[in-house]
Enzyme design. Structure first.
Site, PDB file in Angstrom:
ATOM      1  N   SER A 111       5.516   4.281  11.675  1.00 19.44           N
ATOM      2  CA  SER A 111       5.937   2.785  11.536  1.00 19.44           C
ATOM      3  C   SER A 111       7.537   2.707  12.263  1.00 19.44           C
ATOM      4  O   SER A 111       7.653   1.650  12.520  1.00 19.44           O
ATOM      5  CB  SER A 111       6.108   2.757   9.871  1.00 19.44           C
ATOM      6  OG  SER A 111       7.385   3.601   9.619  1.00 19.44           O
TER       7      SER A 111
ATOM      8  N   LYS B 285      16.177   2.169  13.459  1.00 19.79           N
ATOM      9  CA  LYS B 285      15.127   1.472  12.656  1.00 19.79           C
ATOM     10  C   LYS B 285      15.509   0.472  11.489  1.00 19.79           C
ATOM     11  O   LYS B 285      16.577   0.972  11.141  1.00 19.79           O
ATOM     12  CB  LYS B 285      14.107   2.571  12.125  1.00 19.79           C
ATOM     13  CG  LYS B 285      12.926   2.251  11.422  1.00 19.79           C
ATOM     14  CD  LYS B 285      12.247   3.571  10.886  1.00 19.79           C
ATOM     15  CE  LYS B 285      10.715   3.090  10.274  1.00 19.79           C
ATOM     16  NZ  LYS B 285       9.984   4.255   9.632  1.00 19.79           N
TER      17      LYS B 285
ATOM     18  N   SER C 171       5.941   9.012  10.433  1.00 21.89           N
ATOM     19  CA  SER C 171       6.342   7.913  11.377  1.00 21.89           C
ATOM     20  C   SER C 171       7.477   8.120  12.519  1.00 21.89           C
ATOM     21  O   SER C 171       7.599   7.091  13.162  1.00 21.89           O
ATOM     22  CB  SER C 171       6.988   7.095  10.257  1.00 21.89           C
ATOM     23  OG  SER C 171       6.118   6.120   9.576  1.00 21.89           O
TER      24      SER C 171
HETATM   25  N1  GLN Z   1       1.292   5.925   8.368  1.00 19.25           N
HETATM   26  C1  GLN Z   1       1.808   6.287   7.187  1.00 19.25           C
HETATM   27  C2  GLN Z   1       1.926   5.275   6.215  1.00 19.25           C
HETATM   28  O1  GLN Z   1       1.842   4.392   6.364  1.00 19.25           O
HETATM   29  C3  GLN Z   1       3.173   7.150   7.444  1.00 19.25           C
HETATM   30  C4  GLN Z   1       4.355   6.177   7.462  1.00 19.25           C
HETATM   31  C5  GLN Z   1       5.643   6.800   7.490  1.00 19.25           C
HETATM   32  O2  GLN Z   1       5.909   8.038   7.993  1.00 19.25           O
HETATM   33  N2  GLN Z   1       6.800   6.146   7.152  1.00 19.25           N
HETATM   34  O3  GLN Z   1       2.253   5.504   5.011  1.00 19.25           O
END
Ligand code: GLN
Length: 479
Positions: free
Chosen positions: A152, A77, A176
């Site tokens: 994400s 990532k 995420s």
């Molecule tokens: N969708 C969640 C957020 O936007 C989780 C994102 C993540 O785990 N990095 O914060």
């Protein structure tokens, strides 16, 4: 051949049917063939081939000398530092920035002979649930290219799903790795907070962030965890507890006690197909002799609001370092220092990142600190306590991974709150700092993949993964 676990790769290497170079070439071909999914920000083509060539040589010289991840081709990532490679957190503000060192986790993977094939797309600064918040555009779901892969770590999930690598390393602040894994029919694992060093992981919300994995098999998740886990002098929050052996995982040889929340399965947001598949799974567990019981949990609806207060507060502080001077993008027409800050940040961050910086600054401001930030800390404390109470009587908490299946691109982009609610089932684990793994359950609405999540007690990854492997995709995979 599309491999689904390292053991199968190794068996073929041993039989002389493939080698690291052939594997990398095969994955590079897949990357080319799936370009329309917009998965990779950068492919390390030459370098991966060179790494493979050296590893093949090492193997030929002495098969005993190879590392535990020999044959494992990974994507990273775009939030993980890999020395001398660009890392941008999917954002314009870091454009052109090269890592000066490798994240501890990345370093440990390389030392065990993993090959890194490229850097994959993600929501900017890991803020988002569908990969639509990336400077590099939307990544698509390989099961239906009109739909999102989740976020994400959407690029991570799509890269594994589309067989452009064997597994991927992402980060999980509120779901995420688990949510995209569920959207793409894969295994997504987030360990206990502090199990893997965060050194070299670009920070979003430091008290929630953990590195996690997306793979086809639970066994591969366990092995990757084993390699990355453990203390690190560069991260004071990395735990000093000895790392259990996660690989090979012991076989499940006992009946376990599992809790689930009626409030989750009957939630008004939940898709009917997910509810049914989850209920069927519960029935299966019961018929296998495990005890599965509904327990009360009345904090579910407080999880998302508290999470978004706390994570935006931490993000507003973490992201203040991106000032147009020290890293990446700088607006060069600004007249003075303050205008350089303003213009670089205005042009460098996406609207969603700005929204969170502003919200975080607001909840930390003198007049509102107690009303929002302190209150949300108290909610976090309660969630932590209640979750641990459940673990006094149960081994695991079972929860759907997501309330719905992968949506169509753009469907939630105009409504941030609706997007935030998509995390309702994954955030608890980050709030409480406990490990959680998502395994595929089958297909739901629109024939899209559905996942279920198993949460375990802090530092009991071994038990959690052992159970997940028993019910996960590993059973149907050939070695
Ligand atoms: N969708 C969640 C957020 O936007 C989780 C994102 C993540 O785990 N990095 O914060």
């Amino acid at each position: 051949m599309n491999y689904t676990n390292l053991q199968a790769v190794r068996a073929d290497i041993q039989a002389g049917a493939t080698n690291c170079q052939a594997l990398v070439r095969q994955y590079l071909d897949r990357i080319e063939a799936t370009k329309a999914l917009n998965i990779y920000i950068e492919v390390f083509e030459e370098e991966a081939l060179e790494q493979a060539r050296q590893l093949d040589q090492k193997y030929q010289q002495n098969p005993e000398s190879i590392g535990r991840l020999f044959g494992m081709v990974l994507s990273l990532k775009d939030v993980l530092c890999y020395k001398d490679h660009e890392v941008t957190a999917g954002s314009r503000i870091l454009q052109g920035f090269k890592s000066l060192f490798s994240a501890t986790a990345v370093q440990r993977l390389l030392e065990e002979d993993a090959i890194i094939i490229g850097r994959v797309n993600c929501d900017q600064f890991a803020m988002g649930s569908d990969n639509g918040n990336s400077y590099y555009g939307q990544t698509w779901n390989a099961a239906d290219p009109e739909r999102v892969p989740g976020g994400s770590s959407g690029g991570c999930a799509a890269s594994v799903q589309a067989h452009t690598c064997l597994a991927s390393i992402g980060s999980d602040t509120g779901g995420s790795v688990r949510q995209p894994a569920a959207f793409c029919g894969l295994v997504g694992m987030k360990p206990t907070y502090g199990r893997i060093s965060r050194y070299g992981l670009l920070a979003y919300a430091s008290s929630f962030d953990q590195i996690g994995t997306i793979s086809h098999s639970v066994a591969d998740a366990a092995l990757l965890l084993e390699v990355m886990a453990g203390p690190d002098e560069f991260d004071a929050t990395a735990s000093h507890r000895p790392v259990d052996t996660y690989s090979p995982l012991p076989t499940l040889d006992r009946k376990v006690r599992i809790a689930y929340f009626e409030a989750a399965l009957q939630h008004e947001q939940i898709d009917e197909s997910i509810r049914e598949l989850s209920m069927d799974f519960i029935e299966k567990l019961r018929s296998d002799g495990h005890s599965v019981e509904a327990v009360p949990f009345d904090l579910l609806d407080y999880i998302i609001p508290a999470y978004y207060v706390l994570t935006t507060a931490e993000a507003s502080s973490n992201l203040s370092r991106y000032d147009g001077i020290r890293f990446g993008y700088r607006q060069r027409e600004a007249a003075d220092l303050s205008e350089t800050y303003k213009k670089s940040r205005t042009e460098g961050f996406s609207p969603e990142v700005k929204r969170r910086i502003m919200l975080g600054t607001f909840v930390l401001s003198a007049g509102y600190y107690d009303a929002y930030y302190t209150k949300a800390q108290k909610v976090r404390r309660l969630i932590h306590q209640r979750t641990n109470e459940i673990f006094e009587e149960y081994d695991f908490i079972l929860m759907p991974a997501t309330p719905g299946v992968a949506w169509k691109g753009g469907d939630k982009s105009n409504d941030p709150v609706e997007m935030y609610l998509a995390d309702i089932f994954t955030v608890q684990a980050n709030m409480a700092g406990i490990p959680a793994v998502c395994i595929p359950l089958g297909e739901g609405t629109a024939n899209m993949p559905v996942g279920i999540q198993i949460m375990g007690q802090a530092f009991k990854e071994q038990e959690m993964l052992c159970f997940a492997r028993h019910y996960g995709p590993d059973q149907g995979q050939s070695a």
